[in-house]
Design a protein around this motif. Structure first.
Motif, PDB file in Angstrom:
ATOM      1  N   ALA A  15       8.393   2.922   7.129  1.00 32.26           N
ATOM      2  CA  ALA A  15       9.500   2.624   6.233  1.00 32.26           C
ATOM      3  C   ALA A  15       9.013   2.259   4.841  1.00 32.26           C
ATOM      4  O   ALA A  15       9.575   2.703   3.832  1.00 32.26           O
ATOM      5  CB  ALA A  15      10.341   1.483   6.810  1.00 32.26           C
ATOM      6  N   ALA A  16       7.959   1.447   4.750  1.00 34.92           N
ATOM      7  CA  ALA A  16       7.455   1.033   3.434  1.00 34.92           C
ATOM      8  C   ALA A  16       6.874   2.209   2.662  1.00 34.92           C
ATOM      9  O   ALA A  16       7.045   2.312   1.440  1.00 34.92           O
ATOM     10  CB  ALA A  16       6.401  -0.053   3.605  1.00 34.92           C
ATOM     11  N   SER A  17       6.182   3.102   3.370  1.00 32.68           N
ATOM     12  CA  SER A  17       5.531   4.231   2.696  1.00 32.68           C
ATOM     13  C   SER A  17       6.518   5.328   2.315  1.00 32.68           C
ATOM     14  O   SER A  17       6.148   6.263   1.598  1.00 32.68           O
ATOM     15  CB  SER A  17       4.437   4.812   3.589  1.00 32.68           C
ATOM     16  N   GLU A  18       7.746   5.219   2.773  1.00 32.43           N
ATOM     17  CA  GLU A  18       8.758   6.206   2.411  1.00 32.43           C
ATOM     18  C   GLU A  18       9.064   6.150   0.919  1.00 32.43           C
ATOM     19  O   GLU A  18       9.353   7.172   0.287  1.00 32.43           O
ATOM     20  CB  GLU A  18      10.040   5.963   3.221  1.00 32.43           C
ATOM     21  N   THR A  19       8.980   4.954   0.337  1.00 26.87           N
ATOM     22  CA  THR A  19       9.341   4.778  -1.071  1.00 26.87           C
ATOM     23  C   THR A  19       8.152   4.915  -2.007  1.00 26.87           C
ATOM     24  O   THR A  19       8.227   5.599  -3.026  1.00 26.87           O
ATOM     25  CB  THR A  19       9.973   3.387  -1.273  1.00 26.87           C
ATOM     26  N   MET A  20       7.037   4.257  -1.659  1.00 29.14           N
ATOM     27  CA  MET A  20       5.882   4.183  -2.552  1.00 29.14           C
ATOM     28  C   MET A  20       4.610   4.312  -1.745  1.00 29.14           C
ATOM     29  O   MET A  20       4.524   3.773  -0.639  1.00 29.14           O
ATOM     30  CB  MET A  20       5.905   2.833  -3.284  1.00 29.14           C
ATOM     31  N   PRO A  21       3.605   5.028  -2.243  1.00 31.27           N
ATOM     32  CA  PRO A  21       2.347   5.105  -1.510  1.00 31.27           C
ATOM     33  C   PRO A  21       1.726   3.716  -1.323  1.00 31.27           C
ATOM     34  O   PRO A  21       1.690   2.910  -2.255  1.00 31.27           O
ATOM     35  CB  PRO A  21       1.458   5.987  -2.388  1.00 31.27           C
ATOM     36  N   LEU A  22       1.247   3.451  -0.116  1.00 31.66           N
ATOM     37  CA  LEU A  22       0.483   2.245   0.158  1.00 31.66           C
ATOM     38  C   LEU A  22      -0.985   2.575  -0.059  1.00 31.66           C
ATOM     39  O   LEU A  22      -1.480   3.593   0.430  1.00 31.66           O
ATOM     40  CB  LEU A  22       0.725   1.771   1.594  1.00 31.66           C
ATOM     41  N   LEU A  23      -1.694   1.705  -0.774  1.00 28.86           N
ATOM     42  CA  LEU A  23      -3.053   1.996  -1.222  1.00 28.86           C
ATOM     43  C   LEU A  23      -4.083   1.200  -0.436  1.00 28.86           C
ATOM     44  O   LEU A  23      -3.772   0.144   0.123  1.00 28.86           O
ATOM     45  CB  LEU A  23      -3.171   1.674  -2.715  1.00 28.86           C
ATOM     46  N   PRO A  24      -5.324   1.665  -0.393  1.00 28.89           N
ATOM     47  CA  PRO A  24      -6.368   0.915   0.310  1.00 28.89           C
ATOM     48  C   PRO A  24      -6.449  -0.531  -0.181  1.00 28.89           C
ATOM     49  O   PRO A  24      -6.500  -0.783  -1.389  1.00 28.89           O
ATOM     50  CB  PRO A  24      -7.641   1.693  -0.028  1.00 28.89           C
ATOM     51  N   GLY A  25      -6.449  -1.461   0.761  1.00 26.63           N
ATOM     52  CA  GLY A  25      -6.524  -2.875   0.422  1.00 26.63           C
ATOM     53  C   GLY A  25      -5.186  -3.555   0.243  1.00 26.63           C
ATOM     54  O   GLY A  25      -5.125  -4.786   0.156  1.00 26.63           O
ATOM     55  N   ASP A  26      -4.098  -2.777   0.199  1.00 29.69           N
ATOM     56  CA  ASP A  26      -2.774  -3.390   0.050  1.00 29.69           C
ATOM     57  C   ASP A  26      -2.432  -4.237   1.272  1.00 29.69           C
ATOM     58  O   ASP A  26      -2.878  -3.960   2.391  1.00 29.69           O
ATOM     59  CB  ASP A  26      -1.702  -2.320  -0.133  1.00 29.69           C
ATOM     60  N   LEU A  27      -1.626  -5.267   1.035  1.00 27.81           N
ATOM     61  CA  LEU A  27      -1.167  -6.148   2.106  1.00 27.81           C
ATOM     62  C   LEU A  27       0.276  -5.837   2.457  1.00 27.81           C
ATOM     63  O   LEU A  27       1.134  -5.735   1.575  1.00 27.81           O
ATOM     64  CB  LEU A  27      -1.246  -7.610   1.664  1.00 27.81           C
ATOM     65  N   LEU A  28       0.534  -5.697   3.747  1.00 30.97           N
ATOM     66  CA  LEU A  28       1.892  -5.552   4.253  1.00 30.97           C
ATOM     67  C   LEU A  28       2.131  -6.697   5.231  1.00 30.97           C
ATOM     68  O   LEU A  28       1.600  -6.709   6.342  1.00 30.97           O
ATOM     69  CB  LEU A  28       2.073  -4.204   4.946  1.00 30.97           C
ATOM     70  N   LEU A  29       2.898  -7.696   4.790  1.00 32.23           N
ATOM     71  CA  LEU A  29       3.211  -8.842   5.631  1.00 32.23           C
ATOM     72  C   LEU A  29       4.316  -8.462   6.603  1.00 32.23           C
ATOM     73  O   LEU A  29       5.279  -7.794   6.226  1.00 32.23           O
ATOM     74  CB  LEU A  29       3.637 -10.038   4.780  1.00 32.23           C
ATOM     75  N   THR A  30       4.181  -8.904   7.844  1.00 40.67           N
ATOM     76  CA  THR A  30       5.082  -8.432   8.895  1.00 40.67           C
ATOM     77  C   THR A  30       6.247  -9.366   9.181  1.00 40.67           C
ATOM     78  O   THR A  30       7.099  -9.062  10.011  1.00 40.67           O
ATOM     79  CB  THR A  30       4.300  -8.207  10.205  1.00 40.67           C
ATOM     80  N   GLY A  31       6.325 -10.508   8.489  1.00 42.74           N
ATOM     81  CA  GLY A  31       7.399 -11.464   8.714  1.00 42.74           C
ATOM     82  C   GLY A  31       6.880 -12.713   9.400  1.00 42.74           C
ATOM     83  O   GLY A  31       5.774 -12.745   9.935  1.00 42.74           O
ATOM     84  N   SER A  32       7.712 -13.763   9.375  1.00 41.63           N
ATOM     85  CA  SER A  32       7.312 -15.051   9.929  1.00 41.63           C
ATOM     86  C   SER A  32       8.155 -15.400  11.147  1.00 41.63           C
ATOM     87  O   SER A  32       9.370 -15.193  11.145  1.00 41.63           O
ATOM     88  CB  SER A  32       7.467 -16.151   8.870  1.00 41.63           C
ATOM     89  N   PRO A  33       7.527 -15.932  12.191  1.00 43.37           N
ATOM     90  CA  PRO A  33       8.284 -16.295  13.391  1.00 43.37           C
ATOM     91  C   PRO A  33       9.055 -17.599  13.230  1.00 43.37           C
ATOM     92  O   PRO A  33       8.963 -18.271  12.195  1.00 43.37           O
ATOM     93  CB  PRO A  33       7.191 -16.439  14.456  1.00 43.37           C
ATOM     94  N   ALA A  34       9.794 -17.951  14.259  1.00 43.97           N
ATOM     95  CA  ALA A  34      10.585 -19.180  14.258  1.00 43.97           C
ATOM     96  C   ALA A  34       9.688 -20.398  14.077  1.00 43.97           C
ATOM     97  O   ALA A  34       8.507 -20.380  14.419  1.00 43.97           O
ATOM     98  CB  ALA A  34      11.361 -19.294  15.573  1.00 43.97           C
ATOM     99  N   GLY A  35      10.291 -21.475  13.538  1.00 40.57           N
ATOM    100  CA  GLY A  35       9.567 -22.735  13.406  1.00 40.57           C
ATOM    101  C   GLY A  35       9.255 -23.141  11.991  1.00 40.57           C
ATOM    102  O   GLY A  35       8.384 -23.978  11.755  1.00 40.57           O
ATOM    103  N   ASN A  36       9.964 -22.572  11.015  1.00 43.06           N
ATOM    104  CA  ASN A  36       9.759 -22.964   9.625  1.00 43.06           C
ATOM    105  C   ASN A  36      10.295 -24.373   9.389  1.00 43.06           C
ATOM    106  O   ASN A  36      11.084 -24.908  10.163  1.00 43.06           O
ATOM    107  CB  ASN A  36      10.434 -21.978   8.680  1.00 43.06           C
ATOM    108  N   GLY A  37       9.884 -24.966   8.283  1.00 39.56           N
ATOM    109  CA  GLY A  37      10.287 -26.331   7.981  1.00 39.56           C
ATOM    110  C   GLY A  37      11.779 -26.506   7.843  1.00 39.56           C
ATOM    111  O   GLY A  37      12.326 -27.571   8.161  1.00 39.56           O
TER     112      GLY A  37
END
Length: 330
Positions: free
Chosen positions: A274-296
């Motif tokens: 899905a992310a690469s559909e819009t813009m090329p992802l480049l070597p070294g780029d970070l793709l964060l996958t989201g945070s689980p339950a338990g935030n402050g």
């Protein structure tokens, strides 16, 4: 300063500070050695990551000298200051991607006039998330690479808010460039994985001056140091199943987040596609996958001066982040 890696992989990549600037390093257990550009086989870390399996094969050979018997360049991990193990040109963040996390946020944000009992509200939110996983698409926003720092750097809490929150996340590090790739091919573009704490200022997430504008991720997530990253980049070949990893985050020894990546609404192949559909992802780029339950925001407790956060992801080691109140200008 890190004294124990907590790694289960045979080796990992890191970066550490030196008198001449950041140096890439090879980590095995609790030892690290610097890597020259000739040993990397590339002029930069991102160029190395673009090379794929052949590049990791070279490091695997070097890793066999970690006992120090034949290579005096190995030093104790605790003797260096670790930096972020990546130099991304782009940072993509995924919102609302853990099923239980989103359900908790819906309940925590319940309107005062909502007549539904809590359990009914939870069931409604659960049905909504299940339908989104079947029929929806991931929700992305972008962060500033300048916010990516090493975990050894003190996290200064800006004085303009007292609502700074933690978000432990599994982060994908891109290897081969990815542009409009299919889900079934997506993992071929992953160089490895690392740990990120996607710090968020909760009271800035939604605009108050004009609510129809919606979210303001720039102000809520992009203060200096708001993306502590690492300490290690673990090769994808040594992470058997990124979809079943255990994550925990503690604050001053108290467990706040405890989940598995199996709770993701959209798995890593779906995110990359899905992310690469819009813009090329480049070597070294970070793709964060989201945070689980338990935030402050759910615990009713935000970050304070002197807190110590320890984020651990199975197979990737542990990240220790220390906070400090904002310095008052003289």
């Amino acid at each position: 300063m890190t004294t124990s890696s907590g790694l289960t992989a045979p080796f990992a990549l890191a970066r550490f500070a030196s008198d001449t600037g950041p140096v890439p390093g090879l980590v095995v257990g609790d030892r690290i050695r610097p890597l020259s550009s000739s040993e990397l086989g590339a002029p930069s870390l991102n160029d190395f990551l673009a090379q794929g399996d052949a590049a990791w094969d070279r490091l695997a050979v070097l890793a066999t000298t970690a006992d120090g018997s034949t290579d005096a360049s190995w030093v104790p991990l605790g003797s260096v200051t670790l930096l972020a193990p990546v130099e991304p040109r782009q940072v993509l963040q995924t919102g609302a991607n853990y099923r239980t996390h989103v359900i908790d946020l819906v309940v925590a944000g319940r309107a005062k006039q909502d007549p539904r009992p809590i359990e009914e509200l939870r069931e409604w939110a659960a049905d909504l998330m299940d339908r989104r996983a079947r029929e929806g698409i991931p929700y992305f926003f972008i962060g500033l690479p300048a916010c990516v720092v090493g975990a050894d750097e003190i996290l200064e809490l800006p004085a303009y808010s007292d609502q700074h929150d933690w978000e432990l996340e599994l982060a994908v590090v891109i290897g081969a460039p990815a542009f409009r790739v299919a889900r079934e091919d997506a993992l071929e573009h992953v160089a490895g994985y690392t740990i990120v704490n996607d710090v968020t200022t909760r009271d800035l997430v939604f605009r108050q001056d004009m609510k129809d504008i919606g979210t303001d991720w720039y102000r809520a997530k992009n203060a200096p140091g708001f993306l502590p990253t690492g300490p290690f980049l673990v090769p994808a070949r040594h992470v058997a199943d990124p979809g079943t990893l255990h994550l925990t985050l503690t604050v001053n020894g108290e467990t706040m987040q405890d989940a598995e990546t199996s709770d993701l609404l959209f798995g890593i192949p779906a995110l990359i596609a899905a992310a690469s559909e819009t813009m090329p992802l480049l070597p070294g780029d970070l793709l964060l996958t989201g945070s689980p339950a338990g935030n402050g925001v759910v615990h009713g407790r935000m970050l304070r001066d002197g807190d110590v956060m320890v984020g651990t992801i199975e197979g990737l080691g542990s990240q220790v982040v220390r906070t400090a109140a904002a310095r008052v200008p003289a």
